[in-house]
Design a protein around this motif. Structure first.
Motif, PDB file in Angstrom:
ATOM      1  N   PHE A  31       0.795  -1.393  -0.130  1.00 26.43           N
ATOM      2  CA  PHE A  31      -0.082   0.028  -0.025  1.00 26.43           C
ATOM      3  C   PHE A  31       0.951   1.274   0.046  1.00 26.43           C
ATOM      4  CE2 PHE A  31      -3.055  -3.098   1.136  1.00 26.43           C
ATOM      5  CZ  PHE A  31      -4.247  -2.660   0.928  1.00 26.43           C
ATOM      6  N   THR A  32       0.703   1.967  -1.040  1.00 23.19           N
ATOM      7  CA  THR A  32       1.666   3.122  -1.060  1.00 23.19           C
ATOM      8  C   THR A  32       1.012   4.585  -1.034  1.00 23.19           C
ATOM      9  OG1 THR A  32       1.349   2.954  -3.637  1.00 23.19           O
ATOM     10  CG2 THR A  32       3.493   1.803  -2.654  1.00 23.19           C
ATOM     11  N   ALA A  33      -0.186   4.598  -1.306  1.00 15.59           N
ATOM     12  CA  ALA A  33      -1.046   6.024  -1.150  1.00 15.59           C
ATOM     13  C   ALA A  33      -2.341   5.859  -0.661  1.00 15.59           C
ATOM     14  CB  ALA A  33      -0.666   6.684  -2.298  1.00 15.59           C
ATOM     15  N   PHE A  34      -3.024   7.018  -0.554  1.00 11.00           N
ATOM     16  CA  PHE A  34      -4.329   6.943  -0.546  1.00 11.00           C
ATOM     17  C   PHE A  34      -5.058   8.061  -0.955  1.00 11.00           C
ATOM     18  CE2 PHE A  34      -2.917   8.211   3.457  1.00 11.00           C
ATOM     19  CZ  PHE A  34      -3.676   9.389   3.987  1.00 11.00           C
TER      20      PHE A  34
ATOM     21  N   PRO B  25      -5.554 -13.959   7.403  1.00 19.06           N
ATOM     22  CA  PRO B  25      -4.871 -12.989   8.222  1.00 19.06           C
ATOM     23  C   PRO B  25      -5.845 -11.950   8.833  1.00 19.06           C
ATOM     24  CG  PRO B  25      -3.635 -13.147   6.263  1.00 19.06           C
ATOM     25  CD  PRO B  25      -4.902 -13.907   5.942  1.00 19.06           C
ATOM     26  N   PRO B  26      -5.703 -11.419   9.846  1.00 19.81           N
ATOM     27  CA  PRO B  26      -6.330 -10.328  10.531  1.00 19.81           C
ATOM     28  C   PRO B  26      -6.325  -9.123   9.891  1.00 19.81           C
ATOM     29  CG  PRO B  26      -4.602 -10.483  11.923  1.00 19.81           C
ATOM     30  CD  PRO B  26      -4.480 -11.419  10.925  1.00 19.81           C
ATOM     31  N   MET B  27      -7.473  -8.376   9.763  1.00 20.32           N
ATOM     32  CA  MET B  27      -7.532  -6.804   9.315  1.00 20.32           C
ATOM     33  C   MET B  27      -7.640  -5.882  10.402  1.00 20.32           C
ATOM     34  SD  MET B  27      -9.771  -7.481   5.582  1.00 20.32           S
ATOM     35  CE  MET B  27      -9.938  -5.285   5.668  1.00 20.32           C
ATOM     36  N   PRO B  28      -7.326  -4.599   9.929  1.00 19.28           N
ATOM     37  CA  PRO B  28      -7.506  -3.759  11.067  1.00 19.28           C
ATOM     38  C   PRO B  28      -9.035  -3.461  11.095  1.00 19.28           C
ATOM     39  CG  PRO B  28      -6.739  -2.644   8.785  1.00 19.28           C
ATOM     40  CD  PRO B  28      -6.633  -4.092   8.926  1.00 19.28           C
ATOM     41  N   PRO B  29      -9.463  -3.127  12.250  1.00 18.32           N
ATOM     42  CA  PRO B  29     -10.887  -3.013  12.632  1.00 18.32           C
ATOM     43  C   PRO B  29     -11.445  -1.765  11.833  1.00 18.32           C
ATOM     44  CG  PRO B  29      -9.703  -2.174  14.607  1.00 18.32           C
ATOM     45  CD  PRO B  29      -8.621  -2.824  13.537  1.00 18.32           C
ATOM     46  N   LYS B  30     -12.950  -1.765  11.500  1.00 13.02           N
ATOM     47  CA  LYS B  30     -13.578  -0.635  11.140  1.00 13.02           C
ATOM     48  C   LYS B  30     -13.767   0.429  12.102  1.00 13.02           C
ATOM     49  CE  LYS B  30     -16.367  -2.394   7.368  1.00 13.02           C
ATOM     50  NZ  LYS B  30     -17.633  -1.982   6.732  1.00 13.02           N
TER      51      LYS B  30
ATOM     52  N   VAL C  91      -6.787   7.138   8.512  1.00  8.22           N
ATOM     53  CA  VAL C  91      -6.476   6.639   7.502  1.00  8.22           C
ATOM     54  C   VAL C  91      -5.154   6.293   7.340  1.00  8.22           C
ATOM     55  CG1 VAL C  91      -6.648   7.063   4.893  1.00  8.22           C
ATOM     56  CG2 VAL C  91      -8.350   8.045   6.337  1.00  8.22           C
ATOM     57  N   GLU C  92      -4.144   6.757   7.907  1.00 14.38           N
ATOM     58  CA  GLU C  92      -2.776   6.234   7.751  1.00 14.38           C
ATOM     59  C   GLU C  92      -2.556   5.049   8.614  1.00 14.38           C
ATOM     60  OE1 GLU C  92      -0.450   9.667   8.623  1.00 14.38           O
ATOM     61  OE2 GLU C  92      -0.420  10.596   6.785  1.00 14.38           O
ATOM     62  N   ASN C  93      -3.288   4.875   9.740  1.00  6.28           N
ATOM     63  CA  ASN C  93      -3.185   3.849  10.574  1.00  6.28           C
ATOM     64  C   ASN C  93      -3.928   2.692   9.880  1.00  6.28           C
ATOM     65  OD1 ASN C  93      -1.674   4.849  12.709  1.00  6.28           O
ATOM     66  ND2 ASN C  93      -3.575   5.565  13.857  1.00  6.28           N
ATOM     67  N   ARG C  94      -5.075   2.934   9.441  1.00 11.49           N
ATOM     68  CA  ARG C  94      -5.500   1.753   8.521  1.00 11.49           C
ATOM     69  C   ARG C  94      -4.892   1.373   7.595  1.00 11.49           C
ATOM     70  NH1 ARG C  94     -11.913   2.261   6.776  1.00 11.49           N
ATOM     71  NH2 ARG C  94     -12.201   1.333   8.563  1.00 11.49           N
ATOM     72  N   MET C  95      -4.382   2.230   6.803  1.00  9.66           N
ATOM     73  CA  MET C  95      -3.393   1.769   5.389  1.00  9.66           C
ATOM     74  C   MET C  95      -2.062   0.860   6.184  1.00  9.66           C
ATOM     75  SD  MET C  95      -1.655   4.129   2.478  1.00  9.66           S
ATOM     76  CE  MET C  95      -0.278   4.722   3.257  1.00  9.66           C
TER      77      MET C  95
ATOM     78  N   PHE D 208     -15.269   8.331   1.103  1.00  9.03           N
ATOM     79  CA  PHE D 208     -14.593   7.119   1.149  1.00  9.03           C
ATOM     80  C   PHE D 208     -13.119   7.113   0.834  1.00  9.03           C
ATOM     81  CE2 PHE D 208     -16.398   6.931  -2.784  1.00  9.03           C
ATOM     82  CZ  PHE D 208     -15.551   6.555  -3.723  1.00  9.03           C
ATOM     83  N   THR D 209     -12.224   6.208   1.183  1.00  8.67           N
ATOM     84  CA  THR D 209     -10.801   6.253   1.019  1.00  8.67           C
ATOM     85  C   THR D 209     -10.686   5.116  -0.201  1.00  8.67           C
ATOM     86  OG1 THR D 209     -10.625   7.022   3.111  1.00  8.67           O
ATOM     87  CG2 THR D 209      -8.509   6.072   2.168  1.00  8.67           C
ATOM     88  N   VAL D 210      -9.629   5.630  -1.048  1.00  3.42           N
ATOM     89  CA  VAL D 210      -9.221   4.702  -1.984  1.00  3.42           C
ATOM     90  C   VAL D 210      -7.745   4.646  -1.972  1.00  3.42           C
ATOM     91  CG1 VAL D 210      -8.841   4.284  -4.542  1.00  3.42           C
ATOM     92  CG2 VAL D 210     -11.091   5.291  -3.898  1.00  3.42           C
ATOM     93  N   TYR D 211      -7.075   3.240  -1.698  1.00  5.01           N
ATOM     94  CA  TYR D 211      -5.797   3.176  -1.509  1.00  5.01           C
ATOM     95  C   TYR D 211      -4.975   2.759  -2.703  1.00  5.01           C
ATOM     96  CZ  TYR D 211      -7.383   2.930   3.500  1.00  5.01           C
ATOM     97  OH  TYR D 211      -7.886   3.304   4.563  1.00  5.01           O
ATOM     98  N   ALA D 212      -3.837   3.098  -3.091  1.00  2.08           N
ATOM     99  CA  ALA D 212      -3.122   2.597  -4.251  1.00  2.08           C
ATOM    100  C   ALA D 212      -2.078   1.616  -3.513  1.00  2.08           C
ATOM    101  CB  ALA D 212      -2.263   3.821  -4.533  1.00  2.08           C
TER     102      ALA D 212
END
Length: 120
Positions: free
Chosen positions: A18-21, A69-74, A85-89, A31-35
């Motif tokens: 993940f390099t950008a959002f 694998p686990p994912m970051p929480p909503k 957003v940075e923490n989620r990325m 909403f956030t889009v991640y690159a």
């Protein structure tokens, strides 16, 4: 589509990060889009994914393999704040790295589709 093989002594390694959002909006629903930058051999490309695309990937892997694998929480509140957003990325990147470094997850066709196609 590119050919795809698991990392071994004779195949090319696939890496993805993940390099950008950026934040997008349709009406009143931001909403956030991640690159994600994907590299395989001399090839490199970007795909753009939302959090829910990662959730869909995890669901598909879990359905096929019985684990994922686990994912970051909503987050309900403050999800558009830059630090959130940075923490989620960062958490999504950890999820992706676990998918790529665990052979049974890395071999799943859903991961290949997630990293190869313009949209899942």
């Amino acid at each position: 589509a590119l050919s795809w093989t698991l990392t071994s002594a004779t195949s090319m390694a696939v890496s993805a990060t993940f390099t950008a959002f950026h934040t997008a909006s349709t009406g009143h629903n931001p909403f956030t889009v991640y690159a994600i930058t994907v590299k395989m051999g001399n090839e490199a490309w970007q795909v753009f994914r939302r959090y829910r695309d990662c959730e869909d990937l995890r669901t598909k892997i879990f359905a096929r393999l019985g684990s994922a694998p686990p994912m970051p929480p909503k987050q309900r509140f403050g999800r558009m704040r830059e630090e959130v957003v940075e923490n989620r990325m960062s958490g999504l990147n950890e999820f992706l790295q676990l998918c790529l470094s665990t052979p049974m997850y890395a071999a799943d066709p859903a991961l290949k589709q997630f990293l190869n196609s313009p949209s899942p």
